[in-house]
Design a protein around this motif. Sequence first.
Motif, short mmCIF file in Angstrom:
data_model
loop_
_atom_site.label_atom_id
_atom_site.label_comp_id
_atom_site.label_asym_id
_atom_site.label_seq_id
_atom_site.Cartn_x
_atom_site.Cartn_y
_atom_site.Cartn_z
N MET A 9 110.04 -60.82 38.18
CA MET A 9 110.97 -61.53 39.14
C MET A 9 109.16 -61.09 40.48
SD MET A 9 114.20 -60.89 40.63
CE MET A 9 115.97 -61.73 39.59
N LEU A 13 106.58 -64.40 41.28
CA LEU A 13 106.18 -64.62 42.24
C LEU A 13 104.38 -64.99 42.23
CD1 LEU A 13 106.88 -65.10 45.60
CD2 LEU A 13 106.63 -62.55 45.62
N GLN A 189 107.27 -67.57 50.25
CA GLN A 189 107.40 -65.87 50.21
C GLN A 189 108.81 -65.47 51.33
OE1 GLN A 189 103.16 -64.98 50.73
NE2 GLN A 189 102.96 -64.73 48.55
N VAL A 192 112.22 -66.27 49.71
CA VAL A 192 112.33 -64.98 48.69
C VAL A 192 113.07 -63.89 49.46
CG1 VAL A 192 111.60 -63.40 47.08
CG2 VAL A 192 111.03 -66.41 47.33
N THR A 195 116.25 -64.79 51.59
CA THR A 195 117.24 -64.98 50.69
C THR A 195 117.92 -63.01 50.27
OG1 THR A 195 116.07 -65.60 48.84
CG2 THR A 195 117.60 -66.33 50.31
N TYR A 402 115.31 -58.52 42.78
CA TYR A 402 115.22 -59.26 43.45
C TYR A 402 114.54 -58.82 45.15
CZ TYR A 402 116.37 -63.65 45.31
OH TYR A 402 116.03 -64.81 46.36
N GLY A 406 110.91 -59.02 46.86
CA GLY A 406 111.35 -59.71 48.37
C GLY A 406 110.26 -58.87 49.78
N ALA A 409 106.92 -59.78 48.39
CA ALA A 409 106.41 -61.47 49.21
C ALA A 409 106.29 -61.55 50.60
CB ALA A 409 107.91 -62.14 49.37
#
Length: 608
Positions: A9, A13, A189, A192, A195, A402, A406, A409
């Motif tokens: 992930m 990104l 970003q 990302v 969420t 995830y 994040g 990001a």
Amino acid sequence: MINIWAIGMVIALIVTTIIVSIMGKRATANTADFYLAGRKVGFFTNASAICGDYFSAASFLGVAAAVYASGLDGAWFAAGFGAAFVPVVLFMASPIRRFGEYTIPDFLFARYGQSHRARIIGVVMVQLISIFYLAPQMVGAGTTWNVLVGQGLFGLSPYATGVWVVVLIMTLYVALGGMKGTTWNQLIQFWVLFTAMILVVIMGIVNGVGYSDSVAKNSEKPLLNPGKVTVAKLMEGEPGKRLYDVNQKNMTPEAFAKVQAVVDKGDPTAEVNILVPQKNKLHPERAMMFNEPGHRYSALDQFSMVLALVLGTAGLPHVMNRYYTNPSGKSARFTTVWVLGFVALFYMMSQYVGAIARQIIPPEVAKDPELMKLTVDGLLLKADQVMPVMGKIFAGEFGLGYVAAGAFAAMFSTIGGLLMASAASWGHDIYENYVNPHAEEWKRVLVGKIAVVGMATLSLLVGLGIPAAGLDKAYPALIAMMVTWAFSVSASAFVPTLLASIWWKKTTEKGALAGMFSGGFGAIFFIVMNILKETKAVAPDSFFATLGTLTFPVLITVPLSFAVIFIVSITDKKLPANVEQIWMRIHGTAAERRERRMQQMVLQPEQK
């Protein structure tokens, strides 16, 4: 153990970021495009990008960590960050955009009759604030890499590897894409990280974990946090009151057995991880509880921290510069309304995650040897790891991946904004105005890109130097703490000057400069004193330690800056010759400004 989901992930990104930057490269032909995306960014896009700028590592990792480690004192971070855009929408956004410059130093230059001194001091403050704000992003990079990968590259530690990787990627994507590429990257970003936070919250709700119940359970016994002490310190004091006895009472038998094994070896200098009862700074005679204030902050610090967060946003250069990318003042107001909604929701979720983590993590530790390495009797050694750990508990390797994406990001987005703000300050404010005013567009853009590389290098050195200075040991929620220092400098250096410049016509150049100087450097002085005190670099009973008692200096430095601006301005009384025209640019409607220009056009021939 390397998390394949997380690596995949994060790589996805990074690849997306580079592709967007390459696409944005076409929009960097001139400085207006490179620094301001051509002033064509819509309010929803800009709101998402501003939140990407704003929701840094401190927001994504640090706020939940502060609540987890400090209870109510940590919740003040969520309250302060959440309310921070109210002063922006009420007093700053529309006038700043209406005035129509590139940067805050540009605004100061034009506001005070083309004052070169105002612009140069503004540049100095922009760089200082940027450095203070980049530092916690570097800590977040190292911390997240340590949880995500757990091993370094090319002989570096995991922490140092994370810092290097993030700095190199950010330098590439900001230098390539300019503000256009940075804006679209920040939008992606933001969603990302937003969420990712929503994922953890929804999983907590689905598992039936409530905020109120968690706070109540966390407050059933005094607040304990992991710490490392020597065996000699562990056995110090009267029986029953020693740290040894406290841990025997509060730790599970399995966890205390590890402590006992170290004690049985008989080495008084050996170090052991234990649970340390936290002190109550408001009521030293009472035990510290999760649902009460006083863990990290004295009575003055309680107010000072929230004030720093609420006021500091209005002076952050990487946030305020984004308003120059809106096409109009009206669009800038709509942008901030959307930002307020995103901000309120995000910080409510952060507070929820921090509170429930103390209930969720301990029973899960026994099931996962990897988690056991990060904890002492179920409590995290580093509170900044709350979000990644919660992601893993709720959604396994995918959840950790995830949340890790994040976190990266959040760092990418904020660092991108900071590098752009710094580049604009060096490239536009200094190079274009003083070094080479007649430079071709390609040279101006090139200097901006060189400035990005230079600031990135400095942030790398700062990030690598933080553990060496021992700050990670002195402050349990270091990321959130360091960002609040940046807010304190921002609130003290820029906010009084900007508010006075926008709303008090009689503010003079000397008053504004004196306010910036006294507020900004005053804040830095008190922060340095606090660091010296907390790292025990000065004697606890020394004069310097006394000066470092106030963790966040805005209760002193913001009023000081306002007072200096007022006193110097009424003494000086030297207003810009075109102050009425300046005031019209700040506060006049579009129709009024057009009418003013028509009047000037009519009057000029008559004057000749």
